[in-house]
Design a protein around this motif. Sequence first.
Motif, short mmCIF file in Angstrom:
data_model
loop_
_atom_site.label_atom_id
_atom_site.label_comp_id
_atom_site.label_asym_id
_atom_site.label_seq_id
_atom_site.Cartn_x
_atom_site.Cartn_y
_atom_site.Cartn_z
N ARG A 14 0.84 -1.22 0.00
CA ARG A 14 0.00 0.00 0.00
C ARG A 14 0.87 1.26 0.00
O ARG A 14 0.53 2.25 -0.62
N THR A 65 3.06 5.44 -8.78
CA THR A 65 2.38 6.47 -9.58
C THR A 65 3.36 7.57 -9.98
O THR A 65 3.37 8.03 -11.14
N TRP A 118 2.17 2.55 -3.63
CA TRP A 118 1.36 3.06 -4.75
C TRP A 118 1.73 4.49 -5.12
O TRP A 118 1.72 4.85 -6.29
N VAL A 127 6.19 -2.85 -7.62
CA VAL A 127 5.16 -1.84 -7.89
C VAL A 127 5.82 -0.54 -8.33
O VAL A 127 5.37 0.11 -9.29
#
Length: 385
Positions: free
Chosen positions: A18, A25, A21, A144
């Motif tokens: 979490r 981005t 992210w 990620v």
Amino acid sequence: MTHTAAPPAPVRQPSPLRRMWLWGTAHAVDDMYQGLVPACVPYFVLDRGYGYVAATGLTLAAALGSSIPQPFIGVAVDRRRLDWFAPAGVALAGIGLGLAGLAGPYPLVLALIFLSGLGVAMFHPAAGKGAREAAGDSAAAMSVFAAGGSVGFFLAPVLATPALMAMGVGATALFIPPAVLIAFVMLRTHTRSTAAPPKPRTGADRWGPFAVLTAIEVVRSILWVGVITFIELYWIRHLGAGHAVAGIALAGFMLGSVIGTLLGGRLADRFGAVRTTRIGGVLIIPLLVLLRVVPGEYVPLVLALAVGIAINIPFAVLVKLAQDYLPTRPGTAAGVTLGLAMSAGGLFAPAFGLIAERHGPEGVFTVLCAVPLAAVVLGAFLKRP
């Protein structure tokens, strides 16, 4: 009678995935500006009447600005707490590119695109260091962040082409707001964070394995540049497909790049980073051979997706592994793996061009089938961190 106050409830920290992210981005927005440069170059030729030498000068300016400074910025990030380099870098990347389409004189356009590349160079080491601190030892979480870069490259032509076709090269100004917005969010998040500063990483830096890892990243970069440059021409001139199907092949390869990056992180958490890197090197060889020999314009589309996955399975793993090899220099490790080594593939583009001149795009893909052998050999010399 005295009452003891109950201890405060522990603050529940979000999981590493979490926390990643925002970094993912930001990486997508930042690398979108790298992808926008080649997407914009044809419109500088059409709208401004630039010759091919002037047009390639823009690409060179972006490459020089984004690749060469990164290792030096990484050293600075490791020596000082320069967290603000990440938001400042992505803002500079967006503003520089956005203003380039509005600028008049060619030297000013060149300077703005160079500054945009410099912004990319500022972002990667600081963001790579910050992302690793947020990810901890989770390769899946680190993937990620790495996948964000692939998403940015994928989105660049998708978003830019319609805008440039409708408005001309001045449409680059439309891409300033995303950079400013994500920079503001990053600064606000950092300012409001109450987390304690990360503990300094300790351990011996292992430059030998790091050099081997960097060489593997260069091989991966050569493969990626060769495929992304010639995949559409391969479909059109060798497989006899139309432009639409060739565009789908490119989109499939880029989508595979995102999937492969995320998959590589999961595999590394389960099987280890070194083994996952070796798996990626071996897996790509039969897939490239199949892509080269399978006829038709539609069946090979599946192989384009699969090749994108295989090439990028080691990507997030290489970034994390580099930081494991250089535990006291995470910024330097990120600057080399995300910057210098990744850009090295572009140096081989002229060689691929000469091969294509003599043997067509199919000749390039024939040569690419042999390139991963170098990564397989180098992978045998990797050491567990």
